[in-house]
Design a protein around this motif. Structure first.
Motif, PDB file in Angstrom:
ATOM      1  N   GLU A 229       0.864  -1.173   0.000  1.00  0.00           N
ATOM      2  CA  GLU A 229       0.000   0.000   0.000  1.00  0.00           C
ATOM      3  C   GLU A 229       0.904   1.227   0.000  1.00  0.00           C
ATOM      4  N   ALA A 230       0.326   2.375  -0.330  1.00  0.00           N
ATOM      5  CA  ALA A 230       1.156   3.577  -0.516  1.00  0.00           C
ATOM      6  C   ALA A 230       1.959   3.924   0.734  1.00  0.00           C
ATOM      7  N   ASP A 231       1.496   3.482   1.885  1.00  0.00           N
ATOM      8  CA  ASP A 231       2.239   3.783   3.109  1.00  0.00           C
ATOM      9  C   ASP A 231       3.239   2.690   3.458  1.00  0.00           C
ATOM     10  N   GLY A 232       3.601   1.864   2.490  1.00  0.00           N
ATOM     11  CA  GLY A 232       4.649   0.858   2.717  1.00  0.00           C
ATOM     12  C   GLY A 232       4.205  -0.359   3.495  1.00  0.00           C
TER      13      GLY A 232
ATOM     14  N   ASP B  63       3.485   0.415  12.431  1.00  0.00           N
ATOM     15  CA  ASP B  63       2.412  -0.298  11.719  1.00  0.00           C
ATOM     16  C   ASP B  63       3.019  -1.251  10.683  1.00  0.00           C
ATOM     17  N   GLN B  64       4.042  -0.773   9.989  1.00  0.00           N
ATOM     18  CA  GLN B  64       4.710  -1.640   8.993  1.00  0.00           C
ATOM     19  C   GLN B  64       5.330  -2.850   9.692  1.00  0.00           C
TER      20      GLN B  64
ATOM     21  N   LEU C 290       4.407  -6.843   9.069  1.00  0.00           N
ATOM     22  CA  LEU C 290       5.447  -7.810   8.687  1.00  0.00           C
ATOM     23  C   LEU C 290       5.511  -8.949   9.700  1.00  0.00           C
ATOM     24  N   ARG C 291       5.230  -8.621  10.944  1.00  0.00           N
ATOM     25  CA  ARG C 291       5.297  -9.657  11.992  1.00  0.00           C
ATOM     26  C   ARG C 291       4.334 -10.812  11.703  1.00  0.00           C
ATOM     27  N   GLN C 292       3.196 -10.497  11.120  1.00  0.00           N
ATOM     28  CA  GLN C 292       2.237 -11.569  10.791  1.00  0.00           C
ATOM     29  C   GLN C 292       2.865 -12.545   9.791  1.00  0.00           C
ATOM     30  N   ILE C 293       3.595 -12.000   8.842  1.00  0.00           N
ATOM     31  CA  ILE C 293       4.252 -12.854   7.825  1.00  0.00           C
ATOM     32  C   ILE C 293       5.356 -13.672   8.489  1.00  0.00           C
ATOM     33  N   VAL C 294       6.124 -13.020   9.356  1.00  0.00           N
ATOM     34  CA  VAL C 294       7.230 -13.705  10.044  1.00  0.00           C
ATOM     35  C   VAL C 294       6.699 -14.897  10.838  1.00  0.00           C
ATOM     36  N   LEU C 295       5.649 -14.657  11.609  1.00  0.00           N
ATOM     37  CA  LEU C 295       5.120 -15.731  12.465  1.00  0.00           C
ATOM     38  C   LEU C 295       4.615 -16.901  11.627  1.00  0.00           C
ATOM     39  N   ALA C 296       3.924 -16.600  10.530  1.00  0.00           N
ATOM     40  CA  ALA C 296       3.363 -17.673   9.698  1.00  0.00           C
ATOM     41  C   ALA C 296       4.477 -18.455   9.000  1.00  0.00           C
ATOM     42  N   VAL C 297       5.468 -17.743   8.485  1.00  0.00           N
ATOM     43  CA  VAL C 297       6.580 -18.421   7.794  1.00  0.00           C
ATOM     44  C   VAL C 297       7.332 -19.317   8.779  1.00  0.00           C
ATOM     45  N   GLN C 298       7.605 -18.805   9.957  1.00  0.00           N
ATOM     46  CA  GLN C 298       8.329 -19.608  10.954  1.00  0.00           C
ATOM     47  C   GLN C 298       7.494 -20.817  11.399  1.00  0.00           C
ATOM     48  N   ALA C 299       6.193 -20.632  11.524  1.00  0.00           N
ATOM     49  CA  ALA C 299       5.325 -21.758  11.930  1.00  0.00           C
ATOM     50  C   ALA C 299       5.369 -22.873  10.888  1.00  0.00           C
TER      51      ALA C 299
ATOM     52  N   LEU D  25      13.950  -6.710  14.310  1.00  0.00           N
ATOM     53  CA  LEU D  25      14.125  -7.594  15.471  1.00  0.00           C
ATOM     54  C   LEU D  25      12.797  -7.769  16.202  1.00  0.00           C
ATOM     55  N   GLU D  26      12.108  -6.655  16.424  1.00  0.00           N
ATOM     56  CA  GLU D  26      10.814  -6.715  17.123  1.00  0.00           C
ATOM     57  C   GLU D  26       9.793  -7.538  16.323  1.00  0.00           C
ATOM     58  N   ALA D  27       9.912  -7.499  15.017  1.00  0.00           N
ATOM     59  CA  ALA D  27       8.992  -8.279  14.169  1.00  0.00           C
ATOM     60  C   ALA D  27       9.351  -9.761  14.190  1.00  0.00           C
ATOM     61  N   GLY D  28      10.537 -10.085  14.696  1.00  0.00           N
ATOM     62  CA  GLY D  28      10.916 -11.493  14.859  1.00  0.00           C
ATOM     63  C   GLY D  28      11.745 -12.084  13.732  1.00  0.00           C
TER      64      GLY D  28
END
Ligand SMILES: Cc1cc2nc3c(=O)[nH]c(=O)nc-3n(C[C@H](O)[C@H](O)[C@H](O)COP(=O)(O)O)c2cc1C
Length: 333
Positions: A30-33, A78-79, A83-92, A153-156
């Motif tokens: 999205e336009a806000d990255g 917010d970004q 991204l954290r949602q993607i990180v958690l799913a990929v790691q799972a 780092l915070e996003a995992g």
């Protein structure tokens, strides 16, 4: 013949196999990255496909550091949270995930101005003239990378990759084509500051990787000895791995053929005790196996092949009779 499916350890990160998804901009933010459902599906599909390490596309450390307004960003919370949602799913799903931190420099086409560069020359007639950074401005860039690394780092994320290839800001800073009258040690000053700033927040236990353009494809460009000196410097700073690519500082397209960049990785393996990732037009199991078995790299990246075939690793699993690389849900396929 099983090296390609053998685990790889780097710091506290263990990959289940040696296949890496190369960072590839989707130009779909999205336009806000912010990441979108496209990104979520795109990356989790490769994780379901069994890729050892997924490197998320160039993600800008600041709004003007995007290539386009559709690039991912990581300059706000917010970004990070998206991204954290993607990180958690990929790691799972059993893959590790890295983030490529990007500042596009004079190759930015973002609507946010000014575009910064180490030069006052535009990349080509199609680009705006950039604002030349003074050395006193370097800490501003380093701080942006540091804040981005902290959010990564915070996003995992398991790894971060500092993008210093393809003529973007850190790449043009290193190349003699952009800074012809400057010694290499001075051309390394910006990336030096960036790496040191990132290391303040990025833990020693997690791998820190740099992507480099190994050659500029013109005689006045980065030489072989320059490349070795750059890697030597990065290794001395504590960088753990080098992802080898090439070109992009000037608008010249190389003649690309399968494995065309692998010799640069092999050169680094011969000279340094540092991990490397090689790739470029690698499309077959045999080609990936050759690179690894001959010790020309520790890991192999696939870009476009994984866009066409997210299940490349399942095919490896079948070929080498390692059922664990085919998900239980797909074994009847
Ligand atoms: C659609 C697309 C987007 C790309 N975006 C990036 C990027 O964000 N960062 C980067 O370092 N390289 C980027 N690249 C280059 C790839 O990472 C890779 O080095 C290149 O495609 C060569 O590998 P391949 O022949 O396996 O595709 C991109 C390539 C493609 C095809």
């Amino acid at each position: 013949m099983k090296t390609i499916l053998s685990p790889f350890h780097l710091k506290d990160m263990t990959l289940k196999n040696r296949i890496v998804m190369a960072p590839m901009c989707m130009y779909s933010a999205e336009a806000d990255g912010l990441a979108t459902p496209w990104h979520y599906t795109h990356y989790t599909t490769r994780a379901a496909g069994g890729v050892g390490l997924i490197i998320v596309e160039a993600t800008a450390v600041s709004p003007e550091g995007r290539i386009t307004d559709q690039d991912l960003g990581i300059w706000n919370d917010d970004q990070r949270d998206q991204l954290r949602q993607i990180v958690l799913a990929v790691q799972a799903l059993g893959s590790k995930i890295g983030l490529q931190l990007q500042h596009a420099g004079r190759k930015s086409e973002s609507s946010v101005l000014p575009h910064y560069s180490v030069s006052d020359q535009a990349f080509s007639d199609d680009y705006l003239a950039p604002k030349k950074l003074r050395e006193a401005d370097f800490p501003m860039i380093a701080q942006a990378f540091q804040a981005a690394a902290k959010r990564a780092l915070e996003a995992g994320f398991d790894l971060i990759e500092v993008h210093a290839a393809h003529g973007y800001l850190l790449s043009e800073a290193i190349s003699p084509l952009t800074r012809p009258d400057m010694a290499l040690t001075d051309r390394l000053e910006l990336i030096d500051q960036v790496i040191k700033a990132v290391q303040v927040v990025w833990p020693e236990t997690k791998p820190l990787q740099v992507r480099l353009s190994a050659t500029d494809y013109v005689p006045e460009g980065l030489s072989r000895s320059d490349l070795l000196a750059v890697v030597d410097h990065l290794a001395s700073l504590g960088v753990d791995s080098i992802n080898l690519s090439s070109g992009g500082v000037v608008p010249i397209a190389p003649t690309a053929f399968p494995g065309y960049q692998v010799p640069y990785s092999a050169l680094i393996k011969e000279n340094f005790d540092i991990a490397t990732i090689a790739g470029g037009l690698i499309t077959s199991i045999d080609m990936a196996t050759e690179i690894l078995e001959n010790g020309r790299a520790d890991l192999v990246y696939l870009g476009r092949e994984l866009l066409r075939n997210p299940y490349f690793v399942h095919q490896l699993g079948r070929r080498f009779d390692q059922a664990e690389f085919v998900p239980r849900q797909y074994r009847r396929a």
